[in-house]
Design an enzyme around this catalytic site. Structure first.
Site, PDB file in Angstrom:
ATOM      1  N   LYS A 167      31.092 -39.351  19.000  1.00  0.00           N
ATOM      2  CA  LYS A 167      31.739 -40.510  19.604  1.00  0.00           C
ATOM      3  C   LYS A 167      31.316 -41.743  18.814  1.00  0.00           C
ATOM      4  O   LYS A 167      30.134 -42.080  18.756  1.00  0.00           O
ATOM      5  CB  LYS A 167      31.357 -40.667  21.065  1.00  0.00           C
ATOM      6  CG  LYS A 167      32.049 -41.877  21.706  1.00  0.00           C
ATOM      7  CD  LYS A 167      31.385 -42.300  22.996  1.00  0.00           C
ATOM      8  CE  LYS A 167      31.907 -43.677  23.397  1.00  0.00           C
ATOM      9  NZ  LYS A 167      31.152 -44.252  24.523  1.00  0.00           N
ATOM     10  N   GLY A 228      29.378 -50.859  31.343  1.00  0.00           N
ATOM     11  CA  GLY A 228      28.419 -51.068  32.413  1.00  0.00           C
ATOM     12  C   GLY A 228      28.811 -52.103  33.448  1.00  0.00           C
ATOM     13  O   GLY A 228      28.023 -52.398  34.355  1.00  0.00           O
ATOM     14  N   ALA A 254      34.274 -46.728  29.518  1.00  0.00           N
ATOM     15  CA  ALA A 254      33.559 -47.964  29.836  1.00  0.00           C
ATOM     16  C   ALA A 254      34.254 -48.776  30.924  1.00  0.00           C
ATOM     17  O   ALA A 254      35.473 -48.960  30.906  1.00  0.00           O
ATOM     18  CB  ALA A 254      33.362 -48.845  28.606  1.00  0.00           C
ATOM     19  N   ASN A 276      29.075 -43.407  32.474  1.00  0.00           N
ATOM     20  CA  ASN A 276      27.636 -43.198  32.637  1.00  0.00           C
ATOM     21  C   ASN A 276      27.087 -44.080  33.759  1.00  0.00           C
ATOM     22  O   ASN A 276      26.636 -43.604  34.789  1.00  0.00           O
ATOM     23  CB  ASN A 276      26.923 -43.462  31.324  1.00  0.00           C
ATOM     24  CG  ASN A 276      25.419 -43.201  31.379  1.00  0.00           C
ATOM     25  OD1 ASN A 276      24.700 -43.539  30.463  1.00  0.00           O
ATOM     26  ND2 ASN A 276      24.920 -42.602  32.438  1.00  0.00           N
ATOM     27  N   THR A 277      27.171 -45.411  33.569  1.00  0.00           N
ATOM     28  CA  THR A 277      26.563 -46.340  34.510  1.00  0.00           C
ATOM     29  C   THR A 277      27.087 -46.165  35.928  1.00  0.00           C
ATOM     30  O   THR A 277      26.324 -46.260  36.903  1.00  0.00           O
ATOM     31  CB  THR A 277      26.793 -47.785  34.047  1.00  0.00           C
ATOM     32  OG1 THR A 277      26.330 -47.924  32.704  1.00  0.00           O
ATOM     33  CG2 THR A 277      26.059 -48.767  34.920  1.00  0.00           C
TER      34      THR A 277
END
Length: 325
Positions: A167, A228, A254, A276-277
């Protein structure tokens, strides 16, 4: 040359046969049926059928009820459309449990930040997310130039034993973490030339997305919002335009904050979502991972079902014929 397999573009050798493709996809000895340009291709013709540019292959097999809904990245089939990261969890056990709850098959790793056994006494991240169970997707998180990103990918390939799927993200500044698209172009060109299979993070810009596809990236990953931030998809029509004009998988990357954001991305026709976040910083990451899995599934089913048209005025659900007053 480019051909299309189950709707996804794939670069194959000149004069490749259907047997060559079946072998590359690991489908030898599997019970499959193949359609070439909307015509059934008998099994006995696989070895002699030479493919030409822009040929369209549909490859299907039988499953036990329901609908098979998979997609291809770099020639490999995936069934989970949720991709997850490994940062920000309180410990490796929470990481493991959240990833399992998400149902993800592709897991991103920031090579310069994650614990991959630097200290022999520390737990090893790759014991938690074993390459035997997951596709490990090394990323270039924290890179602010094409040189840094290319170097990181080369190190990742060495670390993971010739692993080419990466990535790519090249960031512009620490405050916004928006992509530096100019540097991303440079890095993508180098990496593709060196044989990497590049999944690339970029702005929600249809022009940039198409250019990265044309450069040879195997998947394009426009942001929903700043990394995030949890703001959700800020420009859905840009994402829709990118999806409508793409011949490679488009995955939102994102800015997702909750399951409804993931569902919206899927309803727009995206192949998947990477996050992720949104999971790691939830009050209950494991429960949020499960919710994200369900949001992805619901959004995908809604996309396949085709939503009703929007209308300005009401439309009664019950018929008016036969009213008794």
């Amino acid at each position: 040359m480019i051909i299309y397999i189950n709707g996804n573009g794939r670069d194959v050798a000149e004069n490749a046969t259907v047997t060559d493709i079946v072998t590359e996809l690991g489908l030898v000895d599997k019970k499959i049926a193949v359609e070439l340009n909307e015509e059934i291709l008998p099994f006995q013709n696989f070895a002699t059928q030479v493919l030409t540019a822009n040929d369209k292959l549909e490859i299907v097999h039988a499953i036990g009820g329901g609908q098979e809904d998979s997609f291809l990245i770099a020639g490999k089939t995936y069934h989970s459309r949720l991709l997850v990261g490994t940062g920000k969890y309180k410990d490796l056990e929470e990481t493991r449990l959240a990833i399992e709850a998400s149902g993800a098959e592709i897991v991103t790793v920031a090579i310069r930040r994650t614990n991959i056994g630097q200290n022999p006494n520390e737990a090893n991240l790759l014991d938690v997310i074993s390459p035997n169970k997951y596709t490990i997707l090394p990323n270039t998180a924290g890179c602010y130039s094409s040189e840094e990103a290319v170097r990181t990918c080369r190190l990742a390939r060495e670390l993971l034993g010739g692993h080419n799927l990466v990535k790519l993200e090249v960031l512009a500044d620490q405050k916004t973490l928006f992509p530096n698209v100019a540097e991303t172009y440079i890095a993508a060109e180098i990496l593709v030339r060196e044989g990497f299979e590049v999944m690339v993070y970029t702005n929600d810009d249809p022009i940039a997305a198409k250019r990265l596809e044309e450069m040879g990236c195997v998947a394009v990953m426009p942001l929903a919002a700043p990394i995030g931030s949890g703001l959700g998809i800020r420009n859905p029509y840009n994402i829709l335009t990118i999806v409508e004009n793409a011949n490679v998988p488009i995955l939102v990357d994102a800015g997702v904050g909750t399951a409804s954001d993931a569902a919206i991305a899927m309803e727009l026709g995206c192949a998947g979502v990477l996050m992720n976040t949104a999971i790691a910083e939830a009050k209950n990451p494991i429960l949020m991972a499960s919710a994200m899995c369900k949001g992805i599934q619901a959004g995908r089913e809604a996309f396949l079902a085709g939503r009703m048209p929007r209308k300005r005025f009401a439309s009664a659900s019950s018929p008016i014929d036969g009213l008794f007053f």
